[in-house]
Design a protein around this motif. Structure first.
Motif, short mmCIF file in Angstrom:
data_model
loop_
_atom_site.label_atom_id
_atom_site.label_comp_id
_atom_site.label_asym_id
_atom_site.label_seq_id
_atom_site.Cartn_x
_atom_site.Cartn_y
_atom_site.Cartn_z
N ARG A 59 0.69 -1.30 0.18
CA ARG A 59 -0.15 -0.03 0.04
C ARG A 59 0.98 1.28 -0.04
O ARG A 59 2.12 1.19 0.43
N GLU A 196 -8.14 -4.31 -2.00
CA GLU A 196 -7.81 -4.84 -0.70
C GLU A 196 -7.31 -6.31 -0.64
O GLU A 196 -6.43 -6.83 -0.29
N GLN A 197 -8.30 -7.08 -1.37
CA GLN A 197 -8.11 -8.66 -1.27
C GLN A 197 -6.84 -8.84 -2.04
O GLN A 197 -5.96 -9.69 -1.78
N ARG A 200 -3.57 -8.04 -0.33
CA ARG A 200 -3.53 -8.95 1.04
C ARG A 200 -2.74 -10.52 0.49
O ARG A 200 -1.97 -11.11 0.98
N THR A 203 0.54 -9.82 -1.51
CA THR A 203 1.69 -9.57 -0.38
C THR A 203 2.50 -10.92 0.41
O THR A 203 3.47 -10.94 0.57
#
Length: 256
Positions: A59, A196-197, A200, A203
């Protein structure tokens, strides 16, 4: 407290994982060659790297503190004097929308550089755009929420696995899209239908890991197995060499 002439002090690094929306920050830089200057603002959000071809792993901190050409590489500092980010970019056409790389990301990169001499990132080799319900509803063709693949790198794991990029260019309300490619909807059974998914899931991936991609192709669902490689140095450097200072970006594409 002033320091004697010629003396320097080391900046204290903060913890960017503890940064909160609304907290006050100061951006320090050397804008337009006018000498060192600072601007104030707040953390206004968190998002994805705005560079269209950026590696999509971390992010970024969004801030209202003015960031101008010459601010790149300067620190974003909290009210305690701790560096929480590195000023990076501004949004084209935006007002008071700047981006900074979180300092925790910089710490990780620094450790990798010391150990390996370069940054190690897992590489799938795709770039794309997240499909929203609004865009899906405009078409009668089978679409689904997920990452619409618009580009596949040569000799990448994605290309070797047979993933397909789009070929049909369409402009929707002034925004370019490329349809006809695979739509990535899940990785190892975990949905990647939102930014966002996606962040996540990707990463947490490692070089050499074999993953299962769930895609929609021509209206039919299927799974494809891919083994991630280490991202080539030329891919890591893409985009950074184009503009030595600050640049204006649109947060359109996602990349892994």
């Amino acid at each position: 407290v002033g320091l004697p002439k010629g003396h320097r002090t080391t900046a204290q690094l903060g913890d960017s994982d503890r940064v909160e929306i609304g907290q006050e920050v100061v951006a320090i830089g050397h804008p337009f060659g006018l000498g060192y200057a600072l601007t104030t603002g707040v953390v206004s959000g968190f998002g994805t790297p705005p560079e269209p071809r950026a590696t999509f792993h971390e992010r970024v901190i969004q801030t209202s503190a003015a960031i101008n050409p010459g601010n790149s590489g300067g620190p974003l500092v909290d009210t305690g004097g701790r560096v929480i980010g590195i000023n990076s970019a501004i949004l084209a056409g935006g007002q008071n929308i700047g981006f900074a790389i979180p300092i925790n990301t910089a710490k990780t990169v620094m450790a990798e550089l010391r150990t390996h001499g370069h940054v190690i990132r897992p590489w799938l080799g795709i770039a794309g755009k997240m499909l929203s319900e609004e865009v899906i509803d405009l078409f009668a063709i089978p679409l689904a929420k997920g990452l619409l693949i618009v580009h596949i790198d040569d000799d990448s794991p994605a290309q070797k696995a047979g993933l397909r990029a789009g070929v049909l260019s369409v402009t929707i309300e002034g925004e370019p899209w490329v349809f006809g490619g695979d739509i990535l909807v899940a990785v190892n059974g975990l949905d990647v239908t939102t930014v966002e998914q996606y962040m996540r899931v990707f990463t947490a991936l490692k070089v050499g890991q074999t993953i299962t991609l769930s895609i929609l192709r021509n209206g039919a669902s299927q799974d494809i197995t891919v083994t991630l490689q280490e991202q080539p140095l030329q891919q890591l450097a893409y985009g950074q060499a184009k503009v030595p200072g600050d640049a204006e970006f649109r947060p359109i594409h996602l990349r892994s």
